[in-house]
Design an enzyme around this catalytic site. Structure first.
Site, short mmCIF file in Angstrom:
data_model
loop_
_atom_site.label_atom_id
_atom_site.label_comp_id
_atom_site.label_asym_id
_atom_site.label_seq_id
_atom_site.Cartn_x
_atom_site.Cartn_y
_atom_site.Cartn_z
CB CYS A 13 -11.08 6.82 -11.74
SG CYS A 13 -10.68 6.38 -13.41
N GLY A 40 -5.73 9.51 -9.12
CA GLY A 40 -5.51 9.68 -10.55
C GLY A 40 -4.89 11.03 -10.84
CG ASN A 113 -12.72 4.03 -8.93
OD1 ASN A 113 -12.75 3.91 -7.72
ND2 ASN A 113 -11.68 3.61 -9.63
N GLY A 114 -13.25 1.96 -11.80
CA GLY A 114 -13.32 0.50 -11.88
C GLY A 114 -12.95 0.02 -13.26
CE1 TYR A 255 1.06 3.44 -2.36
CE2 TYR A 255 -0.26 2.87 -4.27
CZ TYR A 255 0.71 3.65 -3.68
OH TYR A 255 1.33 4.63 -4.39
#
Ligand code: SF4
Length: 492
Positions: A13, A40, A113-114, A255
């Protein structure tokens, strides 16, 4: 069998939160989410407070979810946004975020996010207390644990401190509790979260590149275990108890994050160039040219070519109109698939010794096709150099790499992988080289997918030892809190 054209793993996310003294912050949320789209692509959502929390979310890319008509139906001075990639089959609207839930302090909207490792345990615990769940996400577990804690403490600030103590894993959060906006970074700071501002507006976002686009100034990353309350008039910082060491995800630099973002003090582009320089130092090779795999290997290839004084050539051209999540519908069309995404320039590659550079190899399926493409274009030798050490273990902290079986490096030597790719040589950067390139202590990085040793307790996996003094005590913490608050006030 269906196959994606890109075997890079996906990040769960991207999140954003904005509060302003006046005006409507929905355009900032919308453009911020567009900037975070690489984090995302399956669903997008915005929640704003205007007398109550209003939330719109749907499956699709940000501009598909929010037409100008949809956007005009939302307005407010405070709000949050989310883009999501789902890690399981649960790519469904009910799992899209922000997630909105009721509490005695008013409605709560959450964007996460996670990944919370103990989510199932917490879910069962709440279900025993007769809490109902509408989705299968750990993010809903987070919001319900918070609502439960608000009921217990009757104090939002106290509840925020208490509920984070229940979560094990990675979590960067933006939260609306009624009209109050909070941003939280987990005590190991695994996933990124940064703070910026512009005239009367305070913004938190997964990546600093959002501030550049919105004309805002990047102030700083949230600290490990920091809770930041953003108000129209400033920010207030408090710290949770946190270990002395962080565990920043190395893959953000390798990345995931955009190269123009600054994460925890390091420009992602610079780190990628240094990765290229480190591979060149560790694994030099006599060659005629260096060719990046576009776009993921570009900065790494620049560093490699510069370090060895080799020409950097765009021997592979990417079709910019093929989306990252494109799925090849039929096995017979696979060869067309790789050509749809990439084409090799024969006149550049013919008869040449080529160094092919990419950021990482996960399954290896795409890389073997790229090697074949370059070979068919007439390259005499193909030497593959990879910016990330071999990925051998799953990620439990927010990245879509869940099973050991999927990894090219699982139970195979580098020589066996080289053979399967059809390359003349294959070398990976070492963990030491990667740590040098990020220029951060190894103890402050998560390297779990490389070492199978994790910074949080994952059932059945090895836990990283805490090498220095384990926890700041509350006294030290409140000193840090005071310093953090003073610093933020100075910056304002
Ligand atoms: S296990 Fe790997 S991908 Fe997951 S957080 Fe750690 S370094 Fe990042």
């Amino acid at each position: 069998m269906r196959e994606a054209l890109d075997d890079h793993p996906n990040c769960n996310c991207g999140i954003i939160g904005v509060v302003a003294e006046d005006g409507n912050i929905v355009p900032e949320l919308f453009y911020g989410l567009r900037v975070l789209q690489h984090r995302g692509q399956e669903s997008a959502g915005i929640a704003v407070f205007e007398e109550q929390i209003n939330c719109k979310k749907a499956m699709g890319l940000v501009p598909e979810v929010f037409s100008s008509e949809e956007l005009s139906e939302l307005s407010g001075q405070v709000g949050i946004g989310h883009v999501r990639y789902s890690t399981e089959g649960a790519s469904a609207l009910e799992n899209a975020q922000p997630i909105v839930a009721s509490s005695i302090a008013g409605d709560i909207a959450l964007a996460h996010n996670g990944e919370v490792v103990n989510a199932d345990e917490l879910r069962r615990e709440l279900q025993r207390k007769r809490w109902a769940f509408l989705t299968s996400t750990d993010s809903e577990v987070i919001v319900r644990v918070l609502a439960n804690e608000i009921i217990k403490t009757r104090d939002v600030n106290q509840a925020l401190k208490e509920f984070t103590g229940r979560l094990i894993g990675s979590y960067s959060l933006v939260l609306l509790v009624g009209e109050r906006l909070f941003a939280i970074r987990d005590p190991l700071a695994i996933r990124p979260l940064s703070y910026g501002r512009k005239d009367g507006m305070h913004i938190v976002a997964s990546e600093s590149v959002v501030f550049d686009t919105l004309g805002a100034r990047f102030i700083r990353d949230l600290r490990p275990g920091e809770i930041l309350e953003l108000t129209p008039h400033g920010v207030k910082s408090t710290r949770l108890p946190h270990p002395n060491n962080s565990a920043h995800c190395m893959f953000e630099w390798v990345y995931f994050s955009r190269p123009d973002s600054v994460l925890d003090g390091r420009l992602v582009y610079d780190v990628r160039v240094k990765i290229g320089e480190e591979i060149a130092r560790e694994h030099p090779v006599a060659a005629d040219m260096v060719v990046p795999v576009p776009d993921s290997g570009r900065a790494h290839a620049f560093g490699f070519a510069q370090a060895l004084g080799l020409p950097l050539m765009e021997g592979l051209i990417k079709n910019r109109y093929i989306e990252r999540t494109f799925i090849i519908p039929d096995q017979e069309e696979r060869d067309i698939g790789v050509h749809l995404k990439l084409n090799a320039i024969r006149s550049l590659l013919q008869g040449k010794r080529v160094v092919l550079i990419d950021d990482s190899i996960v399954r290896g399926t795409t890389m073997s096709k790229i090697v074949k493409l370059v070979r068919e274009a007439g390259a005499k030798e193909i030497h593959v150099r990879i910016g990330c050490p071999p990925i051998r273990a799953p990620c439990y902290l927010g990245i879509d790499m869940k099973t050991r079986d999927q990894f090219a490096a699982n139970g195979r030597t580098v020589e066996q992988i080289r053979d399967s790719l059809g390359a003349d040589s294959l070398e990976y950067l070492t963990i030491e080289g990667l740590v040098r390139a990020i220029s951060m202590s190894e103890e402050d990085l998560c390297l779990g997918c490389l070492t199978a040793v994790y910074p949080v307790q994952v059932p059945g996996e090895r836990l990283r030892p805490q090498r220095r003094l384990d926890l700041f005590m509350e006294r030290v913490d409140s000193e840090a809190e005071t310093k953090a608050s003073q610093e933020v006030r100075r910056q304002l």
